[in-house]
Design an enzyme around this catalytic site. Sequence first.
Site, PDB file in Angstrom:
ATOM      1  CG  HIS A   1      -8.706  -1.717   2.294  1.00  0.00           C
ATOM      2  ND1 HIS A   1      -7.489  -1.175   1.940  1.00  0.00           N
ATOM      3  CD2 HIS A   1      -8.606  -3.044   2.081  1.00  0.00           C
ATOM      4  CE1 HIS A   1      -6.696  -2.157   1.539  1.00  0.00           C
ATOM      5  NE2 HIS A   1      -7.339  -3.300   1.608  1.00  0.00           N
TER       6      HIS A   1
ATOM      7  CG  HIS B   1       0.517   3.183   4.842  1.00  0.00           C
ATOM      8  ND1 HIS B   1       0.124   2.800   6.106  1.00  0.00           N
ATOM      9  CD2 HIS B   1       0.347   2.094   4.062  1.00  0.00           C
ATOM     10  CE1 HIS B   1      -0.258   1.527   6.085  1.00  0.00           C
ATOM     11  NE2 HIS B   1      -0.124   1.061   4.860  1.00  0.00           N
TER      12      HIS B   1
ATOM     13  CG  HIS C   1      -4.466   1.718   3.678  1.00  0.00           C
ATOM     14  ND1 HIS C   1      -5.170   0.645   3.204  1.00  0.00           N
ATOM     15  CD2 HIS C   1      -3.537   1.216   4.534  1.00  0.00           C
ATOM     16  CE1 HIS C   1      -4.692  -0.458   3.754  1.00  0.00           C
ATOM     17  NE2 HIS C   1      -3.707  -0.149   4.570  1.00  0.00           N
TER      18      HIS C   1
ATOM     19  NE  ARG D   1       1.064   0.370   9.415  1.00  0.00           N
ATOM     20  CZ  ARG D   1       0.601   1.610   9.490  1.00  0.00           C
ATOM     21  NH1 ARG D   1       1.452   2.622   9.543  1.00  0.00           N
ATOM     22  NH2 ARG D   1      -0.689   1.849   9.523  1.00  0.00           N
TER      23      ARG D   1
ATOM     24  CG  HIS E   1      -1.596  -1.161   1.620  1.00  0.00           C
ATOM     25  ND1 HIS E   1      -1.589  -1.694   2.884  1.00  0.00           N
ATOM     26  CD2 HIS E   1      -2.366  -1.976   0.865  1.00  0.00           C
ATOM     27  CE1 HIS E   1      -2.341  -2.792   2.903  1.00  0.00           C
ATOM     28  NE2 HIS E   1      -2.812  -2.999   1.689  1.00  0.00           N
TER      29      HIS E   1
ATOM     30  CG  ASP F   1      -6.763   0.392  -0.862  1.00  0.00           C
ATOM     31  OD1 ASP F   1      -5.992   0.619   0.099  1.00  0.00           O
ATOM     32  OD2 ASP F   1      -8.011   0.460  -0.777  1.00  0.00           O
TER      33      ASP F   1
ATOM     34  CG  HIS G   1       0.730  -4.452   5.463  1.00  0.00           C
ATOM     35  ND1 HIS G   1       0.394  -3.961   6.701  1.00  0.00           N
ATOM     36  CD2 HIS G   1       0.587  -3.413   4.594  1.00  0.00           C
ATOM     37  CE1 HIS G   1       0.054  -2.691   6.591  1.00  0.00           C
ATOM     38  NE2 HIS G   1       0.163  -2.327   5.330  1.00  0.00           N
TER      39      HIS G   1
ATOM     40  CG  HIS H   1      -8.172   3.282   1.400  1.00  0.00           C
ATOM     41  ND1 HIS H   1      -7.820   2.278   2.277  1.00  0.00           N
ATOM     42  CD2 HIS H   1      -9.274   3.880   1.913  1.00  0.00           C
ATOM     43  CE1 HIS H   1      -8.679   2.275   3.285  1.00  0.00           C
ATOM     44  NE2 HIS H   1      -9.580   3.233   3.091  1.00  0.00           N
TER      45      HIS H   1
HETATM   46 ZN    ZN Z   1      -6.639   0.661   1.908  1.00  0.00          ZN
HETATM   47 CU    CU Z   2      -0.680  -0.756   4.407  1.00  0.00          CU
END
Ligand code: ZN
Ligand code: CU
Length: 179
Positions: free
Chosen positions: A95, A72, A87, A168, A70, A107, A145, A104
Site C-alpha cells: 500500500h 477495491h 485494495h 468502510r 480507494h 490507492d 473509509h 496498489h
Molecule cells: Zn492500498
Molecule cells: Cu479502502
Amino acid sequence: MRTLAMLLAVAAGTALAQHGLHSTCVLVPDAQNGFHGVSGTIDFLQKTETDPVHVTGMVYGLTEGKHGFHIHTAGVTGADCSSTGGHFNPDGFTHGAPTSEFRHVGDLGNIDAYLNGTAFVDIMDTIISLHDVERNITGRALVVHAFEDDLGLGGDEGSLATGNAGARVACCTISQRGF
Ligand code: ZN
Ligand code: CU
C-alpha cells in the site's frame, strides 16, 4: 452507400476518441455494518488510454477531516462494503500514496471533509484506467473509509496493507456511462 457507412463508422470512432470514457459511482452508506448518512456521486473520465483519469465529485455526511479513498477489487454486493475485497492491486505491491512509485492501483489517497461533512473530490490519476485491461476500475468498487489513510508511512503492517484507514463507511460499484 458502403462508403457512407464507412465514413459514419470513422466519424463515430473519432467522436468516441474525443469524448473518451466515462464511469460513475453513487455512494451508499454501509448500513449492513451500522453506517448511515454518507452519500455522494463520483465521476471518472479518461479521454484516451494514455491520458490520466480525472476523478471528480462530492461526498456528504462525513466527519471533518481526511478519509481514505480507494478502489477495491470487486463490485459491491448486498449494500455491504466488506464484499468488495481488498485494495485493487494487480501489480502485487504494498500500500502507498497516490504519488508512490510502488502502490496498489486502487490507492487514491484521502479526501478531506470540511466541518459540515462535505468533501470536494478532484483527483488526476495516471495509474487507474478506464481503457486498460489490467488496470481497469470499471466494475470494481469505490470505498470511503472512517479514518485517514496513512499512505503506507505508518510504520506497521496495517499501514502497508490498508493505510490503517479503518471501517468502510460508504461504497459503490463503478459503472460505465454512455454520453
Ligand atoms: Zn492500498
Ligand atoms: Cu479502502
